[in-house]
Design a protein around this motif. Structure first.
Motif, PDB file in Angstrom:
ATOM      1  N   ARG A  58      12.596   0.920   1.073  1.00 16.07           N
ATOM      2  CA  ARG A  58      11.168   1.492   1.245  1.00 16.07           C
ATOM      3  C   ARG A  58      11.162   3.085   1.671  1.00 16.07           C
ATOM      4  NH1 ARG A  58      12.010  -3.321   1.558  1.00 16.07           N
ATOM      5  NH2 ARG A  58      10.487  -4.904   0.917  1.00 16.07           N
ATOM      6  N   GLU A  78       7.517   3.727  18.005  1.00 14.91           N
ATOM      7  CA  GLU A  78       6.914   3.366  16.725  1.00 14.91           C
ATOM      8  C   GLU A  78       5.400   3.795  16.721  1.00 14.91           C
ATOM      9  OE1 GLU A  78       6.719  -0.917  14.485  1.00 14.91           O
ATOM     10  OE2 GLU A  78       6.354  -0.968  16.806  1.00 14.91           O
ATOM     11  N   ARG A 123       4.259  -4.132  11.048  1.00 18.15           N
ATOM     12  CA  ARG A 123       4.047  -5.543  11.084  1.00 18.15           C
ATOM     13  C   ARG A 123       5.451  -6.303  10.851  1.00 18.15           C
ATOM     14  NH1 ARG A 123      -0.852  -5.639   6.344  1.00 18.15           N
ATOM     15  NH2 ARG A 123      -2.529  -4.533   7.649  1.00 18.15           N
ATOM     16  N   SER A 159       5.230   6.666   8.270  1.00 22.92           N
ATOM     17  CA  SER A 159       5.453   5.215   7.671  1.00 22.92           C
ATOM     18  C   SER A 159       6.680   5.104   8.730  1.00 22.92           C
ATOM     19  CB  SER A 159       5.435   5.071   6.207  1.00 22.92           C
ATOM     20  OG  SER A 159       6.711   6.009   5.760  1.00 22.92           O
ATOM     21  N   THR A 160       6.963   3.964   9.184  1.00 21.23           N
ATOM     22  CA  THR A 160       8.067   3.489  10.077  1.00 21.23           C
ATOM     23  C   THR A 160       8.586   2.147   9.568  1.00 21.23           C
ATOM     24  OG1 THR A 160       6.553   2.295  11.432  1.00 21.23           O
ATOM     25  CG2 THR A 160       6.955   4.570  11.949  1.00 21.23           C
ATOM     26  N   PRO A 165      11.163   4.671   4.677  1.00 24.20           N
ATOM     27  CA  PRO A 165       9.978   5.133   5.352  1.00 24.20           C
ATOM     28  C   PRO A 165      10.260   6.718   5.736  1.00 24.20           C
ATOM     29  CG  PRO A 165      11.575   3.794   6.502  1.00 24.20           C
ATOM     30  CD  PRO A 165      11.945   3.619   5.196  1.00 24.20           C
ATOM     31  N   ASP A 166       9.218   7.142   6.529  1.00 20.54           N
ATOM     32  CA  ASP A 166       9.463   8.441   6.933  1.00 20.54           C
ATOM     33  C   ASP A 166      10.220   8.522   8.144  1.00 20.54           C
ATOM     34  OD1 ASP A 166       7.348   9.599   5.369  1.00 20.54           O
ATOM     35  OD2 ASP A 166       5.876   9.029   6.712  1.00 20.54           O
ATOM     36  N   ARG A 226       3.416   6.295  14.377  1.00 20.09           N
ATOM     37  CA  ARG A 226       2.337   5.626  13.465  1.00 20.09           C
ATOM     38  C   ARG A 226       1.012   6.253  13.884  1.00 20.09           C
ATOM     39  NH1 ARG A 226       0.828   0.156  13.762  1.00 20.09           N
ATOM     40  NH2 ARG A 226       0.074   0.520  11.457  1.00 20.09           N
ATOM     41  N   LEU A 286       7.664  -3.309   9.643  1.00 18.97           N
ATOM     42  CA  LEU A 286       7.400  -2.431   8.702  1.00 18.97           C
ATOM     43  C   LEU A 286       6.038  -1.777   9.093  1.00 18.97           C
ATOM     44  CD1 LEU A 286       9.222  -3.649   5.450  1.00 18.97           C
ATOM     45  CD2 LEU A 286      10.033  -1.959   6.904  1.00 18.97           C
ATOM     46  N   ASP A 287       5.843  -0.710   9.143  1.00 19.01           N
ATOM     47  CA  ASP A 287       4.485  -0.002   9.534  1.00 19.01           C
ATOM     48  C   ASP A 287       3.749  -0.830  10.514  1.00 19.01           C
ATOM     49  OD1 ASP A 287       4.786   2.188   7.982  1.00 19.01           O
ATOM     50  OD2 ASP A 287       4.077   1.121   6.258  1.00 19.01           O
TER      51      ASP A 287
END
Length: 449
Positions: A151, A78, A108, A87-88, A153-154, A82, A105-106
Motif C-alpha cells: 500500500r 497515528e 482501521r 495515510s498511515t 502509505p505516507d 491522520r 491501515l488508516d
C-alpha cells in the motif's frame, strides 16, 4: 545462513480447505521450536525473498522502541499523522482481543483476508529455497510488513517487540528512530543491567537519521550508541520539551531543518505527556508541518485500549513492571476515589510483582489476586502470598481474571473503583469478560422490552 527444519517445512502449502486466520495462528505457534528467538539472520533472509529490503516500505518509517510507552507513543503518532491528512500503517504487538489489532491501515484494523494473504506470502517465501523456520512473532511481523509495502502509505509506524537491535522489526531502516523509556523487563532475554538494555533498545537507530530520546532519565548507553552511529539526537529536556498542566500544556521542538516550533493549549490525551511530546517531535522530524489545530484535535481524540482505559468505574491498564506501575499510581492519585479502590492483579511468574505492588500500594485499598495460564503462569495463591507478605489485604483469590472480575462485580459498592493491571493477559481477559457481560445485558434488555 542458519535454518531450523520442522514438520511443517515439507508439508504442502495448501490444505483441503483454505486456512482461516485462527488456523494460521495455530500453525505459526507450532512451527518454531521456541516462542522467542532473538536474531535477524533468519527473518532478514525471508524479508529479502519477499522483496521488503529492496525498496522503501512507505514514504517515511518511524520505529519506536522502549520498555514502556511504545504503544501510547505509536497511538499518538497515528492520531497526529491522520489529523494532518497522511495515510498511515501501524504495526504493534501484542494484541488484547483480536490478532487483527496488530495491523492498522488508516486507523482501521486489518481484515482476516489481508492477514491471511500476508501469511501465505511469508510461507511461500520461507520455503522458496532452503526452508527457514520462523517464530510466531517473526512470521507475523513479516506478513504485516508485506501488507504495508503493498500500500506504500505516507507513514509507517512500527513498534518494536521486547528488544530492539535483534527484533524482527529492525530488519528495516527507520527514517526516525524513537526510544521512549528504558527499565528492567524481560530480564531472561535482555538482562537486568540498564546500560545493556539501553544498548539493545538503541539498536534501532541509524547513522545520520534523527534519534528521538523520549525520557530525560535514559541510561547513558542509549546516547552513546546514537553518538557512535552519528545519529542526529533530539532528546527530551534538551532539544524539545513540554511544560504546563496536563489539561493545557505546551510543546517546544524543532523540525528537520532545525526551525523552532511551539504549540500551546494542548489537551490531556489521557496518556503520558512525555510520550505525547516525543510523538510530536518524531513527526516533525519525519517532515510533517505540525499545525496547532490538528494537533489539539488528535490529542483530544486519541484512544488506546488497555492504557488507563476507563469502563465505568473500572480502570484497565496493561502496566506490568514497576516503572509503568509508578506512572499509573501517579495518575490515580490525581483522581481521588470516594469508596474503595480494589486492585485486580494477575502477573506472570517472571515479572517483578513486589515492585509493582509497592508502586501501587498507596493508591489501592485491597486486592483480588487472579491466576494466569501458560508456561510462565503465576497462581492466584502465589500472588496473594506476595501481597500479604507486605501487608496488603487480599479480599479474594480467583483462578482466572474473568473469574476474579465476576466475583468482584458482585461485591462492589456504588462508590468503589477497580484497577485491573499486571499483564496484557489480565487486561485482555477482563476486557473480553466486560464485552461479553455488556452483550448479555443488551440481549436481555431487548428480550424484555
Amino acid at each position: 545462513m542458519t535454518s531450523a527444519k520442522n514438520a511443517d517445512d515439507e508439508s504442502p502449502m495448501s490444505e483441503t480447505l483454505p486456512l482461516t486466520l485462527d488456523d494460521w495462528l495455530t500453525r505459526l505457534e507450532r512451527q518454531h521450536p521456541v516462542s522467542i528467538d532473538l536474531g535477524l539472520e533468519r527473518v532478514a533472509e525471508v524479508g529479502e525473498r519477499l522483496g521488503l529490503l529492496a525498496q522503501p516500505l512507505a514514504g517515511r518509517v518511524i520505529t519506536v522502541a522502549g520498555t514502556n510507552g511504545k504503544g501510547s507513543t505509536v497511538a499518538m503518532l497515528e492520531a497526529l499523522a491522520r489529523a494532518h491528512g497522511l495515510s498511515t500503517a501501524t504495526y504493534t504487538s501484542p494484541h488484547l482481543l483480536r490478532y487483527n489489532e496488530r495491523l492498522r491501515l488508516d486507523g482501521r484494523e486489518a481484515g482476516d483476508d489481508m492477514l491471511i494473504e500476508g501469511f501465505e506470502r511469508v510461507e511461500a517465501a520461507r520455503l522458496a529455497g532452503e526452508p527457514i523456520s520462523l517464530t510466531y512473532f517473526e512470521a507475523g511481523t513479516l506478513a504485516a510488513l508485506w501488507s504495508i509495502a503493498q500500500r506504500r502509505p505516507d507513514l509507517a509506524l512500527l513498534e518494536v517487540g521486547l528488544g530492539g537491535r535483534l527484533d524482527a522489526v529492525n530488519i528495516l531502516d527507520a527514517d526516525v528512530g524513537v526510544v521512549t523509556t528504558v527499565a528492567q523487563d524481560h530480564a531472561a532475554f535482555l538482562g537486568s543491567e540498564l546500560e545493556g538494555i539501553g544498548r539493545e533498545k538503541a539498536g534501532i537507530l541509524r547513522a545520520g537519521c534523527p534519534a528521538v530520546l523520549g525520557s530525560p532519565s535514559l541510561p547513558a548507553s542509549v546516547r552513546g550508541v546514537a553518538d557512535e552511529l552519528g545519529a542526529r539526537v533530539h532528546a527530551l529536556g534538551e532539544h524539545f520539551s513540554r511544560q504546563g498542566a496536563a489539561d493545557a500544556w505546551e510543546w517546544t521542538g524543532r523540525n528537520d531543518s532545525g526551525r523552532r516550533i511551539r504549540l500551546t493549549g494542548l489537551p490531556d490525551p489521557g496518556l503520558p505527556l512525555d510520550n505525547a511530546a516525543t510523538a510530536l517531535q518524531a513527526l516533525a522530524l519525519a517532515g510533517v508541518a505540525l499545525e496547532g489545530t490538528h494537533c489539539r484535535q488528535a490529542l483530544k481524540e486519541v484512544q488506546l485500549p488497555g492504557r488507563m482505559q476507563w469502563l465505568g468505574n473500572w480502570c484497565l491498564d496493561v502496566g506490568h513492571n514497576p516503572h509503568a506501575a509508578a506512572y499509573l499510581a501517579t495518575r490515580l492519585a490525581e483522581r481521588p476515589c470516594r469508596g474503595r479502590r480494589i486492585g485486580l492483579l494477575g502477573m506472570l511468574a517472571d515479572k517483578d510483582a513486589e515492585g509493582v505492588i509497592d508502586a501501587l500500594s498507596e493508591v489501592v485499598d485491597a486486592w483480588v489476586s487472579v491466576g494466569l495460564s501458560g508456561e510462565r503462569a503465576r497462581s492466584a495463591a502465589a500472588l496473594a502470598g506476595t501481597l500479604e507478605a507486605v501487608g496488603q489485604p487480599v479480599l479474594h483469590q480467583a483462578v482466572s481474571p474473568a473469574a476474579g472480575a465476576a466475583w468482584l462485580a458482585a461485591e462492589l459498592g456504588d462508590d468503589d473503583e477497580v484497577l485491573v493491571c499486571g499483564s496484557f493477559f489480565t487486561v485482555a481477559e477482563v476486557l473480553a469478560w466486560w464485552e461479553s457481560r455488556s452483550a448479555r445485558r443488551e440481549h436481555n434488555e431487548i428480550r424484555n422490552a
